[in-house]
Design a protein around this motif. Structure first.
Motif, PDB file in Angstrom:
ATOM      1  N   LEU A 246      -3.765   2.016  -1.132  1.00 19.51           N
ATOM      2  CA  LEU A 246      -4.517   1.483   0.006  1.00 19.51           C
ATOM      3  C   LEU A 246      -4.520  -0.041   0.012  1.00 19.51           C
ATOM      4  CD1 LEU A 246      -7.511   3.979   0.002  1.00 19.51           C
ATOM      5  CD2 LEU A 246      -5.712   3.810   1.741  1.00 19.51           C
ATOM      6  N   SER A 247      -4.521  -0.638  -1.173  1.00 17.30           N
ATOM      7  CA  SER A 247      -4.521  -2.103  -1.245  1.00 17.30           C
ATOM      8  C   SER A 247      -3.207  -2.700  -0.748  1.00 17.30           C
ATOM      9  CB  SER A 247      -4.786  -2.569  -2.685  1.00 17.30           C
ATOM     10  OG  SER A 247      -3.634  -2.395  -3.499  1.00 17.30           O
ATOM     11  N   MET A 248      -2.201  -1.855  -0.567  1.00 18.45           N
ATOM     12  CA  MET A 248      -0.891  -2.309  -0.099  1.00 18.45           C
ATOM     13  C   MET A 248      -0.769  -2.267   1.423  1.00 18.45           C
ATOM     14  SD  MET A 248       1.515  -0.489  -2.906  1.00 18.45           S
ATOM     15  CE  MET A 248       1.298  -0.804  -4.645  1.00 18.45           C
TER      16      MET A 248
ATOM     17  N   ARG B 103      -7.835   5.628   4.366  1.00 15.80           N
ATOM     18  CA  ARG B 103      -8.696   5.917   3.219  1.00 15.80           C
ATOM     19  C   ARG B 103      -9.026   7.409   3.089  1.00 15.80           C
ATOM     20  NH1 ARG B 103     -11.069   3.317  -0.352  1.00 15.80           N
ATOM     21  NH2 ARG B 103     -10.691   1.303   0.582  1.00 15.80           N
TER      22      ARG B 103
ATOM     23  N   GLU C  82      -6.343   4.115  -4.551  1.00 18.54           N
ATOM     24  CA  GLU C  82      -6.898   2.799  -4.204  1.00 18.54           C
ATOM     25  C   GLU C  82      -5.819   1.721  -4.256  1.00 18.54           C
ATOM     26  OE1 GLU C  82      -9.766   2.095  -2.953  1.00 18.54           O
ATOM     27  OE2 GLU C  82     -11.096   3.735  -3.531  1.00 18.54           O
ATOM     28  N   LYS C  83      -4.927   1.823  -5.240  1.00 17.68           N
ATOM     29  CA  LYS C  83      -3.820   0.863  -5.346  1.00 17.68           C
ATOM     30  C   LYS C  83      -2.921   0.962  -4.114  1.00 17.68           C
ATOM     31  CE  LYS C  83      -0.900  -1.990  -7.290  1.00 17.68           C
ATOM     32  NZ  LYS C  83      -1.146  -3.415  -7.259  1.00 17.68           N
TER      33      LYS C  83
ATOM     34  N   SER D 294      -0.748   9.808  -4.164  1.00 20.67           N
ATOM     35  CA  SER D 294      -1.019   9.118  -5.433  1.00 20.67           C
ATOM     36  C   SER D 294       0.081   9.374  -6.460  1.00 20.67           C
ATOM     37  CB  SER D 294      -2.375   9.540  -6.003  1.00 20.67           C
ATOM     38  OG  SER D 294      -2.354  10.904  -6.368  1.00 20.67           O
TER      39      SER D 294
ATOM     40  N   ARG E 102      -6.293  -0.139   6.566  1.00 22.20           N
ATOM     41  CA  ARG E 102      -6.776   0.483   5.332  1.00 22.20           C
ATOM     42  C   ARG E 102      -7.801   1.595   5.574  1.00 22.20           C
ATOM     43  NH1 ARG E 102      -7.885  -4.113   1.810  1.00 22.20           N
ATOM     44  NH2 ARG E 102      -5.642  -4.311   1.968  1.00 22.20           N
ATOM     45  N   ASP E 103      -8.795   1.367   6.394  1.00 21.25           N
ATOM     46  CA  ASP E 103      -9.824   2.386   6.618  1.00 21.25           C
ATOM     47  C   ASP E 103      -9.271   3.643   7.277  1.00 21.25           C
ATOM     48  OD1 ASP E 103     -11.818   0.951   5.381  1.00 21.25           O
ATOM     49  OD2 ASP E 103     -12.655   0.144   7.246  1.00 21.25           O
TER      50      ASP E 103
ATOM     51  N   ASP F 248      -5.621  -5.049   5.992  1.00 22.56           N
ATOM     52  CA  ASP F 248      -7.027  -4.659   6.153  1.00 22.56           C
ATOM     53  C   ASP F 248      -7.259  -3.823   7.408  1.00 22.56           C
ATOM     54  OD1 ASP F 248      -7.708  -5.963   3.825  1.00 22.56           O
ATOM     55  OD2 ASP F 248      -8.388  -7.790   4.837  1.00 22.56           O
TER      56      ASP F 248
ATOM     57  N   ASN G 254       3.727  -5.736   2.452  1.00 17.98           N
ATOM     58  CA  ASN G 254       2.951  -4.500   2.556  1.00 17.98           C
ATOM     59  C   ASN G 254       3.844  -3.350   2.124  1.00 17.98           C
ATOM     60  OD1 ASN G 254       0.502  -5.673   3.603  1.00 17.98           O
ATOM     61  ND2 ASN G 254       1.700  -6.132   5.427  1.00 17.98           N
TER      62      ASN G 254
ATOM     63  N   PHE H 103       3.130  -0.210   1.193  1.00 13.65           N
ATOM     64  CA  PHE H 103       2.639   1.154   1.379  1.00 13.65           C
ATOM     65  C   PHE H 103       3.721   2.106   1.888  1.00 13.65           C
ATOM     66  CE2 PHE H 103       0.509   4.424   3.968  1.00 13.65           C
ATOM     67  CZ  PHE H 103      -0.395   4.944   3.046  1.00 13.65           C
TER      68      PHE H 103
END
Length: 192
Positions: free
Chosen positions: A105-107, A117, A102-103, A71, A113-114, A110, A3, A5
């Protein structure tokens, strides 16, 4: 899956701002995000507690400001004259920012993530307007500090940024500019 992020967020300190300008002192995206968070929190507090107007929670604004340029970890900091050169470039860059967000967040797992977001993608309108004002205010403060250091390179940017702040017509921003902004032109001895 690693992960990534948080590891990528820690690299915000390597992204230098104001890349096309001669700077008296450098500023990176991590420093800028911290200042925007401080300013967003202050603007939201002023709106609610000084002016008595409804508005978003100050702590929510501060947290959103910490992520407002997330970003750029993947895109870098595109200078304002390039980013806003014309509507096509501006819209294309907004799409690039969205894909980058989005990239990121994909890191995240689950389960997290929300929660991130709305912060990374700047989805809350009321919060976004405060963060946008704080972001522009931070840019203006940078201009004021550079001019104070004798760097006339920032004279035009200061005029343009001040005009943009005034055009926002936010009462909390007007209050901040009248009450707090003058202190940014003072030296350390004058601040005591």
């Amino acid at each position: 899956m690693a992960n990534e992020f948080y590891a990528l967020l820690s690299r915000m300190r390597y992204i230098t701002r104001w890349g096309l300008m001669r700077n008296s002192f450098t500023e990176n995206v991590q420093e800028h995000s911290h200042m925007v968070a401080v300013l967003a929190h202050g603007l939201a507090l002023i709106r609610r507690q000084v002016l008595g107007l409804p508005g978003p929670a100050p702590d929510r604004c501060a947290v959103a400001a910490l992520y407002h340029d997330a970003s750029e970890i993947l895109t870098g900091d595109l200078p304002t004259p390039v980013k806003y050169f014309n509507p096509e470039i501006k819209n294309a860059y907004k799409q690039v920012e969205r894909v980058s967000g989005e990239k990121l967040l994909s890191m995240l797992p689950d389960a997290l993530r929300d929660s991130y977001r709305t912060l990374v993608l700047e989805e809350e309108d009321e919060v976004r307007s405060i963060v946008k004002a704080a972001d522009k205010l931070s840019a203006y403060i940078k201009c004021v500090e550079e001019l104070k250091a004798g760097n006339q390179e920032f004279e035009s940017a200061a005029r343009q940024t001040h005009a943009a702040l005034t055009a926002m017509a936010l009462p909390e921003l007007e209050y901040f500019m009248a009450e707090f902004l003058p202190a940014f032109s003072l030296n350390l001895d004058q601040l005591r």
